[in-house]
Design a protein around this motif. Sequence first.
Motif, PDB file in Angstrom:
ATOM      1  N   ALA A   1     -71.230  15.156 -47.743  1.00 33.08           N
ATOM      2  CA  ALA A   1     -71.728  16.048 -46.686  1.00 33.08           C
ATOM      3  C   ALA A   1     -72.949  16.816 -47.180  1.00 33.08           C
ATOM      4  CB  ALA A   1     -70.630  17.017 -46.268  1.00 33.08           C
ATOM      5  N   ALA A   2     -73.926  16.987 -46.311  1.00 29.00           N
ATOM      6  CA  ALA A   2     -75.125  17.747 -46.661  1.00 29.00           C
ATOM      7  C   ALA A   2     -74.787  19.231 -46.687  1.00 29.00           C
ATOM      8  CB  ALA A   2     -76.229  17.487 -45.647  1.00 29.00           C
ATOM      9  N   MET A   3     -75.408  19.962 -47.593  1.00 34.03           N
ATOM     10  CA  MET A   3     -75.187  21.400 -47.661  1.00 34.03           C
ATOM     11  C   MET A   3     -76.536  22.090 -47.554  1.00 34.03           C
ATOM     12  SD  MET A   3     -72.787  23.451 -50.138  1.00 34.03           S
ATOM     13  CE  MET A   3     -72.658  25.200 -50.118  1.00 34.03           C
ATOM     14  N   THR A   4     -76.614  23.076 -46.695  1.00 35.85           N
ATOM     15  CA  THR A   4     -77.836  23.829 -46.470  1.00 35.85           C
ATOM     16  C   THR A   4     -77.502  25.305 -46.621  1.00 35.85           C
ATOM     17  OG1 THR A   4     -78.499  22.155 -44.875  1.00 35.85           O
ATOM     18  CG2 THR A   4     -79.725  24.203 -44.852  1.00 35.85           C
ATOM     19  N   SER A   5     -78.413  26.059 -47.275  1.00 35.24           N
ATOM     20  CA  SER A   5     -78.139  27.477 -47.501  1.00 35.24           C
ATOM     21  C   SER A   5     -79.433  28.266 -47.612  1.00 35.24           C
ATOM     22  CB  SER A   5     -77.308  27.654 -48.773  1.00 35.24           C
ATOM     23  OG  SER A   5     -77.976  27.084 -49.884  1.00 35.24           O
TER      24      SER A   5
ATOM     25  N   VAL B   1     -79.155  43.439 -41.584  1.00 36.33           N
ATOM     26  CA  VAL B   1     -78.484  43.303 -42.867  1.00 36.33           C
ATOM     27  C   VAL B   1     -78.797  41.925 -43.447  1.00 36.33           C
ATOM     28  CG1 VAL B   1     -76.636  44.953 -42.414  1.00 36.33           C
ATOM     29  CG2 VAL B   1     -76.330  42.581 -41.736  1.00 36.33           C
ATOM     30  N   ARG B   2     -78.956  41.871 -44.753  1.00 40.15           N
ATOM     31  CA  ARG B   2     -79.297  40.624 -45.423  1.00 40.15           C
ATOM     32  C   ARG B   2     -78.013  39.854 -45.731  1.00 40.15           C
ATOM     33  NH1 ARG B   2     -81.629  39.370 -51.139  1.00 40.15           N
ATOM     34  NH2 ARG B   2     -83.104  37.708 -50.663  1.00 40.15           N
ATOM     35  N   ARG B   3     -77.992  38.583 -45.359  1.00 35.76           N
ATOM     36  CA  ARG B   3     -76.825  37.737 -45.567  1.00 35.76           C
ATOM     37  C   ARG B   3     -77.240  36.375 -46.128  1.00 35.76           C
ATOM     38  NH1 ARG B   3     -74.595  41.842 -45.513  1.00 35.76           N
ATOM     39  NH2 ARG B   3     -73.213  42.674 -43.927  1.00 35.76           N
ATOM     40  N   TRP B   4     -76.403  35.836 -46.992  1.00 39.89           N
ATOM     41  CA  TRP B   4     -76.570  34.479 -47.506  1.00 39.89           C
ATOM     42  C   TRP B   4     -75.739  33.561 -46.611  1.00 39.89           C
ATOM     43  CZ3 TRP B   4     -79.534  31.956 -50.875  1.00 39.89           C
ATOM     44  CH2 TRP B   4     -79.147  30.683 -51.277  1.00 39.89           C
ATOM     45  N   LEU B   5     -76.357  32.559 -46.010  1.00 45.90           N
ATOM     46  CA  LEU B   5     -75.650  31.611 -45.157  1.00 45.90           C
ATOM     47  C   LEU B   5     -75.589  30.256 -45.835  1.00 45.90           C
ATOM     48  CD1 LEU B   5     -77.077  32.279 -41.572  1.00 45.90           C
ATOM     49  CD2 LEU B   5     -75.109  33.331 -42.689  1.00 45.90           C
ATOM     50  N   GLU B   6     -74.447  29.610 -45.703  1.00 49.05           N
ATOM     51  CA  GLU B   6     -74.277  28.247 -46.188  1.00 49.05           C
ATOM     52  C   GLU B   6     -73.606  27.425 -45.105  1.00 49.05           C
ATOM     53  OE1 GLU B   6     -73.600  28.912 -50.962  1.00 49.05           O
ATOM     54  OE2 GLU B   6     -72.018  27.962 -49.808  1.00 49.05           O
TER      55      GLU B   6
ATOM     56  N   VAL C   1     -68.932  23.993 -40.907  1.00 51.85           N
ATOM     57  CA  VAL C   1     -68.675  25.428 -40.967  1.00 51.85           C
ATOM     58  C   VAL C   1     -69.878  26.178 -41.543  1.00 51.85           C
ATOM     59  CG1 VAL C   1     -67.152  27.230 -41.875  1.00 51.85           C
ATOM     60  CG2 VAL C   1     -66.209  25.003 -41.263  1.00 51.85           C
ATOM     61  N   LEU C   2     -70.244  27.269 -40.865  1.00 49.19           N
ATOM     62  CA  LEU C   2     -71.294  28.179 -41.341  1.00 49.19           C
ATOM     63  C   LEU C   2     -70.592  29.358 -42.012  1.00 49.19           C
ATOM     64  CD1 LEU C   2     -74.314  29.091 -41.329  1.00 49.19           C
ATOM     65  CD2 LEU C   2     -73.775  30.315 -39.231  1.00 49.19           C
ATOM     66  N   TYR C   3     -70.866  29.557 -43.291  1.00 49.00           N
ATOM     67  CA  TYR C   3     -70.274  30.652 -44.065  1.00 49.00           C
ATOM     68  C   TYR C   3     -71.314  31.741 -44.271  1.00 49.00           C
ATOM     69  CZ  TYR C   3     -66.718  27.179 -45.287  1.00 49.00           C
ATOM     70  OH  TYR C   3     -65.727  26.230 -45.227  1.00 49.00           O
TER      71      TYR C   3
END
Length: 92
Positions: A3-7, A21-26, A31-33
């Motif tokens: 599976a491809a992972m993008t962050s 607010v600053r957030r790290w997304l993956e 699923v978006l974390y």
Amino acid sequence: PPAAMTSGWVLRKVKQNDKWVRRWLEVNRHVLYSYQACPAESAQARVINMLDLRKTREIKLVDGGVAGLFCIVPVSADDSHPGYLMRADSAA
């Protein structure tokens, strides 16, 4: 195939006020974390939100006079969810 992972870093608009607010997304599979810190850089990084992208009505670019502004709108019972307003964090 794996599976491809993008962050990456984004700024998310807080609903209750005008703050961002600053957030790290993956994204991993469907699923978006969302994290407060990048898991690769901080052992204390914990998931603060998850969104099943299969239950997303749309992800759209927003013309708000700011580059990189977008909105993620999840499916809701009455289709009235305003969505999560975000923008790319160019400082990262």
